[in-house]
Design a protein around this motif. Structure first.
Motif, PDB file in Angstrom:
ATOM      1  N   LEU A  89      45.619   3.446 -30.530  1.00 22.77           N
ATOM      2  CA  LEU A  89      46.017   3.261 -31.920  1.00 22.77           C
ATOM      3  C   LEU A  89      47.512   2.954 -32.017  1.00 22.77           C
ATOM      4  O   LEU A  89      47.930   2.110 -32.815  1.00 22.77           O
ATOM      5  N   HIS A  90      48.326   3.601 -31.194  1.00 20.33           N
ATOM      6  CA  HIS A  90      49.760   3.322 -31.213  1.00 20.33           C
ATOM      7  C   HIS A  90      50.061   1.906 -30.749  1.00 20.33           C
ATOM      8  O   HIS A  90      50.965   1.253 -31.267  1.00 20.33           O
ATOM      9  N   ARG A  91      49.298   1.411 -29.781  1.00 23.06           N
ATOM     10  CA  ARG A  91      49.495   0.028 -29.345  1.00 23.06           C
ATOM     11  C   ARG A  91      49.153  -0.956 -30.457  1.00 23.06           C
ATOM     12  O   ARG A  91      49.833  -1.958 -30.651  1.00 23.06           O
ATOM     13  N   VAL A  92      48.086  -0.660 -31.178  1.00 25.25           N
ATOM     14  CA  VAL A  92      47.632  -1.564 -32.238  1.00 25.25           C
ATOM     15  C   VAL A  92      48.534  -1.489 -33.459  1.00 25.25           C
ATOM     16  O   VAL A  92      48.910  -2.510 -34.038  1.00 25.25           O
ATOM     17  N   SER A 150      40.311   6.348 -38.732  1.00 26.62           N
ATOM     18  CA  SER A 150      40.616   7.324 -39.770  1.00 26.62           C
ATOM     19  C   SER A 150      40.687   8.740 -39.198  1.00 26.62           C
ATOM     20  O   SER A 150      41.537   9.546 -39.601  1.00 26.62           O
ATOM     21  N   ALA A 151      39.800   9.058 -38.261  1.00 24.23           N
ATOM     22  CA  ALA A 151      39.818  10.388 -37.639  1.00 24.23           C
ATOM     23  C   ALA A 151      41.098  10.592 -36.844  1.00 24.23           C
ATOM     24  O   ALA A 151      41.700  11.674 -36.878  1.00 24.23           O
ATOM     25  N   ALA A 152      41.535   9.561 -36.123  1.00 23.69           N
ATOM     26  CA  ALA A 152      42.780   9.659 -35.360  1.00 23.69           C
ATOM     27  C   ALA A 152      43.977   9.850 -36.285  1.00 23.69           C
ATOM     28  O   ALA A 152      44.883  10.647 -35.999  1.00 23.69           O
ATOM     29  N   LYS A 176      40.532  -4.547 -37.362  1.00 27.75           N
ATOM     30  CA  LYS A 176      39.579  -5.657 -37.518  1.00 27.75           C
ATOM     31  C   LYS A 176      38.168  -5.100 -37.556  1.00 27.75           C
ATOM     32  O   LYS A 176      37.860  -4.242 -38.352  1.00 27.75           O
ATOM     33  N   GLY A 177      37.302  -5.574 -36.685  1.00 30.12           N
ATOM     34  CA  GLY A 177      35.894  -5.172 -36.781  1.00 30.12           C
ATOM     35  C   GLY A 177      35.561  -3.947 -35.969  1.00 30.12           C
ATOM     36  O   GLY A 177      34.395  -3.651 -35.749  1.00 30.12           O
ATOM     37  N   GLU A 178      36.573  -3.229 -35.494  1.00 28.34           N
ATOM     38  CA  GLU A 178      36.307  -2.091 -34.626  1.00 28.34           C
ATOM     39  C   GLU A 178      36.030  -0.831 -35.440  1.00 28.34           C
ATOM     40  O   GLU A 178      35.871  -0.865 -36.651  1.00 28.34           O
ATOM     41  N   ASN A 179      36.026   0.318 -34.798  1.00 26.72           N
ATOM     42  CA  ASN A 179      35.545   1.554 -35.405  1.00 26.72           C
ATOM     43  C   ASN A 179      36.514   2.092 -36.449  1.00 26.72           C
ATOM     44  O   ASN A 179      37.516   2.718 -36.130  1.00 26.72           O
ATOM     45  N   PHE A 180      36.208   1.872 -37.738  1.00 25.18           N
ATOM     46  CA  PHE A 180      37.046   2.368 -38.806  1.00 25.18           C
ATOM     47  C   PHE A 180      37.023   3.894 -38.864  1.00 25.18           C
ATOM     48  O   PHE A 180      38.030   4.537 -39.149  1.00 25.18           O
ATOM     49  N   SER A 190      19.401  16.848 -47.996  1.00 25.69           N
ATOM     50  CA  SER A 190      20.641  16.894 -47.216  1.00 25.69           C
ATOM     51  C   SER A 190      20.872  15.563 -46.525  1.00 25.69           C
ATOM     52  O   SER A 190      19.918  14.860 -46.157  1.00 25.69           O
ATOM     53  N   PRO A 191      22.141  15.197 -46.313  1.00 24.08           N
ATOM     54  CA  PRO A 191      22.423  13.934 -45.624  1.00 24.08           C
ATOM     55  C   PRO A 191      22.193  14.035 -44.130  1.00 24.08           C
ATOM     56  O   PRO A 191      21.891  15.107 -43.599  1.00 24.08           O
ATOM     57  N   LYS A 192      22.375  12.901 -43.456  1.00 30.56           N
ATOM     58  CA  LYS A 192      22.231  12.872 -42.006  1.00 30.56           C
ATOM     59  C   LYS A 192      23.358  13.668 -41.351  1.00 30.56           C
ATOM     60  O   LYS A 192      24.434  13.821 -41.927  1.00 30.56           O
ATOM     61  N   PRO A 193      23.146  14.158 -40.117  1.00 27.29           N
ATOM     62  CA  PRO A 193      24.205  14.899 -39.436  1.00 27.29           C
ATOM     63  C   PRO A 193      25.462  14.052 -39.261  1.00 27.29           C
ATOM     64  O   PRO A 193      25.398  12.836 -39.140  1.00 27.29           O
ATOM     65  N   LEU A 194      26.618  14.735 -39.251  1.00 31.05           N
ATOM     66  CA  LEU A 194      27.884  14.041 -39.040  1.00 31.05           C
ATOM     67  C   LEU A 194      27.945  13.482 -37.622  1.00 31.05           C
ATOM     68  O   LEU A 194      27.494  14.117 -36.671  1.00 31.05           O
ATOM     69  N   GLU A 195      28.519  12.295 -37.498  1.00 30.96           N
ATOM     70  CA  GLU A 195      28.639  11.668 -36.182  1.00 30.96           C
ATOM     71  C   GLU A 195      29.930  12.091 -35.506  1.00 30.96           C
ATOM     72  O   GLU A 195      30.966  12.224 -36.140  1.00 30.96           O
ATOM     73  N   ALA A 196      29.843  12.311 -34.185  1.00 35.53           N
ATOM     74  CA  ALA A 196      31.045  12.562 -33.404  1.00 35.53           C
ATOM     75  C   ALA A 196      31.767  11.236 -33.172  1.00 35.53           C
ATOM     76  O   ALA A 196      31.131  10.203 -32.988  1.00 35.53           O
ATOM     77  N   VAL A 197      33.095  11.245 -33.232  1.00 32.53           N
ATOM     78  CA  VAL A 197      33.866  10.020 -33.038  1.00 32.53           C
ATOM     79  C   VAL A 197      34.872  10.227 -31.915  1.00 32.53           C
ATOM     80  O   VAL A 197      35.339  11.332 -31.669  1.00 32.53           O
ATOM     81  N   LYS A 198      35.189   9.129 -31.244  1.00 37.08           N
ATOM     82  CA  LYS A 198      36.172   9.165 -30.177  1.00 37.08           C
ATOM     83  C   LYS A 198      37.548   8.864 -30.740  1.00 37.08           C
ATOM     84  O   LYS A 198      37.728   7.880 -31.458  1.00 37.08           O
TER      85      LYS A 198
END
Length: 411
Positions: free
Chosen positions: A196-199, A326-328, A318-322, A182-190
Motif C-alpha cells: 500500500l505504501h508503494r502504491v 480499506s482494512a489496511a 484500480k480493480g484490486e481489493n478495495f 442474518s447476513p453472510k459471515p464476515l470475510e477475512a482480508v489480507k
C-alpha cells in the motif's frame, strides 16, 4: 423509503442505543478521571488502550462471527461493553480503567463491523446511499446525545455510568427480537502495508497522522476543557461542534476532491487544520464562543481528511481489493490513534493544556508538507484527474475512533 428502511429498522435502533452509550462513555471517563486526579498521561493511555482494543477487534471479529453468527456476536459485544461501563463506575483506578478501555475498544470494533456488514448486505446499489446516509446521521445524533447525557448528570456519581450500561444493554434488544435474516459471515482480508505504501504513500502517511491528531483530540479535548475551566455542558458542546462541523464538510470536500488532484485537497485541508490548531495554541482564547468557533474550524478541516485519504488510496488501487485497502487504512489509523494520546498527554503536561493543539498543529503541518512534496515527486494519476468518481471512504469508522465522533477510535 419505508420499504428500504423497514428491513434495517431494528438494526438502526440498536445502533442508536449503542452509540448513545459509546458517546457517553467516551466523554465521561476523561471528565471523571480529571475529577479524581488522574494524571494527563494516565488519561492519554485511556485513549491508547481503546485504540489497541479496537485494532484487535478489527482483526479478530471476522473469526468470532464465522463461529457464532452476527446476532450472538453483537449481543456478546454490547453486553461486555455494558459490564465495562459499570466496572468503570465501581472501580475508579487508572490502571484498571486502561485495561477496561482495551476491552471496550474491542467490543466497539466488533459491534461496528457487524452493523456495517449487516447494512451492506441489506442495501442495494439503488438504496445504499440513502441507508448509509441515514446510518451516519444516526451516528452523529446518538454520539452527541450520549455526550449531553453526561452534561445533564453529575459525572462524579454512579448515575452516568448506569445510564451508559442501560444504553448498551438496550442495544441488544432490537436485533435479538428482529425476524430479519442474518447476513453472510464476515470475510477475512489480507493486509499488505508495504504494498500500500508503494502504491499510495500519501494515503499511508495521511491516515497515520490523522489517526495521531484525531486520537489525541478525541481522547484529551475533554481533559483540555476541564483544565481550562470549561463547564461540563461547554465541553460537551465543544465536542459536538467539532463533530457537526466535520460531518457537514464531508460531502462538499468530497465533491471538490473529485475535480482536483486529491492530494491538493489533502494538503489544503491539513494546512488549514494546522493553522487552526496553531491559533488556539497561540491565542489561548478565554471567550467560550471564540474557542468553539476555532474548534469548529478544526473539525471542519480535519475530519474529512480520512475520507480523502481512503479515496486517494482506492483511486490508485484500480480493480484490486478495495476491502483489503480499506482494512489496511483502518489499521494504520488505529496505530496513529494509539500514539496520539500518549504524545499529546506528554505535551499537555510539559507545555500547558494548550499543548494538545501543539500536537494537532504539528501532525497536520507534517501531513501538509509531505503531501506537497509527493505532488512534486509524482504527477497526478489518471484516477486523480477531474471527473473521476470518488470512492466513498468509511467516515463512520472515524467517528468511532473519536468518541470518537468521534470517530472510530477514541476515548
Amino acid at each position: 423509503m419505508a420499504a428500504q428502511l423497514l428491513p434495517i429498522f431494528a438494526l438502526l435502533v440498536s445502533t442508536t442505543f449503542l452509540l448513545i452509550g459509546n458517546g457517553l462513555h467516551g466523554l465521561l471517563l476523561p471528565l471523571r478521571g480529571t475529577a479524581d486526579a488522574f494524571t494527563t498521561t494516565q488519561l492519554g493511555l485511556l485513549g491508547a488502550g481503546y485504540a489497541v482494543g479496537f485494532v484487535a477487534g478489527c482483526i479478530l471479529t471476522p473469526q468470532i462471527v464465522r463461529r457464532v453468527g452476527h446476532v450472538r456476536a453483537f449481543g456478546a459485544a454490547a453486553s461486555c461493553a455494558s459490564v465495562v461501563v459499570l466496572l468503570n463506575g465501581m472501580l475508579v483506578q487508572p490502571e484498571l480503567w486502561i485495561a477496561l478501555r482495551v476491552v471496550s475498544g474491542f467490543c466497539m470494533a466488533a459491534s461496528f463491523m457487524i452493523i456495517e456488514s449487516w447494512l451492506n448486505e441489506r442495501a442495494s446499489n439503488a438504496s445504499r446511499g440513502t441507508i448509509f446516509g441515514l446510518y451516519l446521521t444516526v451516528n452523529y445524533v446518538a454520539v452527541m446525545g450520549g455526550q449531553f447525557l453526561v452534561a445533564a448528570s453529575d459525572h462524579r456519581t454512579m448515575m452516568p455510568f448506569m445510564l451508559g450500561a442501560i444504553a448498551f444493554s438496550l442495544a441488544v434488544v432490537p436485533t435479538s427480537l428482529s425476524k430479519a435474516a442474518s447476513p453472510k459471515p464476515l470475510e477475512a482480508v489480507k493486509i499488505d502495508l508495504r504494498r500500500l505504501h508503494r502504491v499510495s504513500p500519501v494515503a499511508v502517511v495521511t491516515v497515520l497522522l490523522v489517526g495521531l491528531v484525531n486520537g489525541a483530540f478525541g481522547t484529551l479535548a475533554p481533559v483540555f476543557g476541564a483544565q481550562v475551566g470549561l463547564s461540563t455542558t461547554l465541553i460537551a458542546t465543544m465536542m459536538g461542534v467539532a463533530i457537526v462541523a466535520g460531518a457537514v464538510m464531508q460531502l462538499p470536500v468530497g465533491r471538490f476532491s473529485d475535480r482536483l488532484d486529491r492530494r491538493t485537497v489533502i494538503a489544503a485541508g491539513s494546512m488549514g487544520a494546522a493553522f487552526s490548531g496553531l491559533l488556539i495554541l497561540l491565542v489561548r482564547p478565554d471567550a467560550p464562543w471564540l474557542l468553539l468557533a476555532l474548534v469548529g474550524i478544526y473539525g471542519a478541516l480535519s475530519y474529512p481528511l480520512y475520507g480523502l485519504a481512503i479515496s486517494h488510496a482506492n483511486d490508485l488501487a484500480k480493480g484490486e481489493n478495495f476491502i483489503g485497502t480499506s482494512a489496511a487504512m483502518l489499521l494504520l489509523y488505529g496505530i496513529g490513534t494509539i500514539i496520539g494520546p500518549v504524545v499529546a498527554s506528554w505535551a499537555m503536561s510539559t507545555i500547558s493544556p494548550f499543548g494538545l493543539f501543539a500536537v494537532t498543529a504539528g501532525g497536520h503541518g507534517a501531513m501538509a508538507l509531505y503531501t506537497v512534496y509527493r505532488t512534486y515527486r509524482r504527477p497526478a494519476a489518471l484516477s486523480d484527474q477531474p471527473g473521476s468518481p470518488i470512492f466513498l471512504g468509511t467516515y463512520n469508522r472515524l467517528s468511532r475512533l473519536l468518541n470518537r465522533p468521534t470517530s472510530r477510535f477514541g476515548a
